[in-house]
Write a protein that holds these residues in place. Structure first.
Motif, PDB file in Angstrom:
ATOM      1  N   ALA A   1      96.113 -61.658  46.559  1.00 41.38           N
ATOM      2  CA  ALA A   1      97.891 -62.143  46.464  1.00 41.38           C
ATOM      3  C   ALA A   1      97.539 -62.934  46.344  1.00 41.38           C
ATOM      4  CB  ALA A   1      97.899 -60.927  47.225  1.00 41.38           C
TER       5      ALA A   1
ATOM      6  N   SER B   1      94.893 -54.536  36.665  1.00 39.21           N
ATOM      7  CA  SER B   1      95.677 -55.068  37.656  1.00 39.21           C
ATOM      8  C   SER B   1      97.227 -55.511  37.906  1.00 39.21           C
ATOM      9  CB  SER B   1      94.191 -56.665  37.803  1.00 39.21           C
ATOM     10  OG  SER B   1      92.695 -56.187  38.087  1.00 39.21           O
ATOM     11  N   ASP B   2      96.840 -56.105  39.183  1.00 34.42           N
ATOM     12  CA  ASP B   2      98.479 -56.440  38.984  1.00 34.42           C
ATOM     13  C   ASP B   2      98.782 -57.213  39.138  1.00 34.42           C
ATOM     14  OD1 ASP B   2     101.152 -56.595  40.741  1.00 34.42           O
ATOM     15  OD2 ASP B   2     100.791 -55.751  41.925  1.00 34.42           O
TER      16      ASP B   2
ATOM     17  N   LEU C   1      91.286 -57.168  47.163  1.00 35.25           N
ATOM     18  CA  LEU C   1      92.969 -58.089  47.210  1.00 35.25           C
ATOM     19  C   LEU C   1      93.165 -59.382  46.775  1.00 35.25           C
ATOM     20  CD1 LEU C   1      96.178 -58.230  47.943  1.00 35.25           C
ATOM     21  CD2 LEU C   1      94.715 -58.246  50.310  1.00 35.25           C
TER      22      LEU C   1
ATOM     23  N   ASP D   1      94.542 -56.674  43.194  1.00 32.63           N
ATOM     24  CA  ASP D   1      95.630 -57.039  43.160  1.00 32.63           C
ATOM     25  C   ASP D   1      95.660 -58.445  43.142  1.00 32.63           C
ATOM     26  OD1 ASP D   1      98.479 -58.303  44.413  1.00 32.63           O
ATOM     27  OD2 ASP D   1      98.521 -56.394  46.099  1.00 32.63           O
TER      28      ASP D   1
ATOM     29  N   SER E   1      98.966 -60.059  42.305  1.00 32.11           N
ATOM     30  CA  SER E   1     100.432 -60.929  42.738  1.00 32.11           C
ATOM     31  C   SER E   1     100.365 -62.167  43.025  1.00 32.11           C
ATOM     32  CB  SER E   1     100.890 -59.064  43.221  1.00 32.11           C
ATOM     33  OG  SER E   1     100.435 -59.452  44.304  1.00 32.11           O
TER      34      SER E   1
ATOM     35  N   ASP F   1      93.015 -62.961  50.011  1.00 32.04           N
ATOM     36  CA  ASP F   1      94.350 -62.595  49.707  1.00 32.04           C
ATOM     37  C   ASP F   1      93.914 -64.565  50.332  1.00 32.04           C
ATOM     38  OD1 ASP F   1      93.657 -61.777  51.997  1.00 32.04           O
ATOM     39  OD2 ASP F   1      95.508 -62.201  52.326  1.00 32.04           O
TER      40      ASP F   1
END
Length: 126
Positions: A49, A86-87, A47, A67, A69, A29
């Motif tokens: 993000a 996937s987000d 992750l 993720d 996001s 991230d």
């Protein structure tokens, strides 16, 4: 090369060239891949993000169960990439996803994101 179960929060790989790499079960991230070239890279269970792919070139990159996001894909050039489960909430640069592939359920689940990128106003049902 495989990177597993690592914390790469905030890593800056600006203008990097990555090829034939698998990143699995990692925290990546707030990272920056801006202006980089990624070829045959797989991110799995990561992750990502608020990660920056600004103006990056992505070829045959796979994002599986990630993720993303708030990630930034503005100006990215994508070719033969896939996003599975996937987000993508709050993704910037949605129009740069041209050239990617997704599962149908993911596409339908992100309908509001696509509508917003196209400037389509969502009305309440009568």
């Amino acid at each position: 090369m495989c990177i597993e179960a690592s914390r790469l929060t905030g890593i800056a790989l600006t203008e990097a060239v990555l090829h034939d790499v698998t990143v699995q079960d990692c925290r990546v991230d707030l990272a920056s891949f801006g202006f980089s070239r990624l070829m045959r890279v797989t991110f799995e269970d990561c992750l990502l993000a608020q990660t920056d792919f600004l103006e990056a070139q992505l070829e045959s990159v796979r994002f599986h169960d990630c993720d993303l996001s708030g990630a930034d894909f503005r100006g990215a050039r994508i070719r033969s990439c896939e996003f599975r489960r996937s987000d993508l909430t709050g993704l910037q640069g949605v129009e740069s996803l041209r050239g990617s592939a997704m599962e149908w359920t993911d596409i339908v689940g992100l309908a509001a994101l696509w509508a917003g990128a196209l400037g389509i106003e969502i009305l309440d049902a009568d």
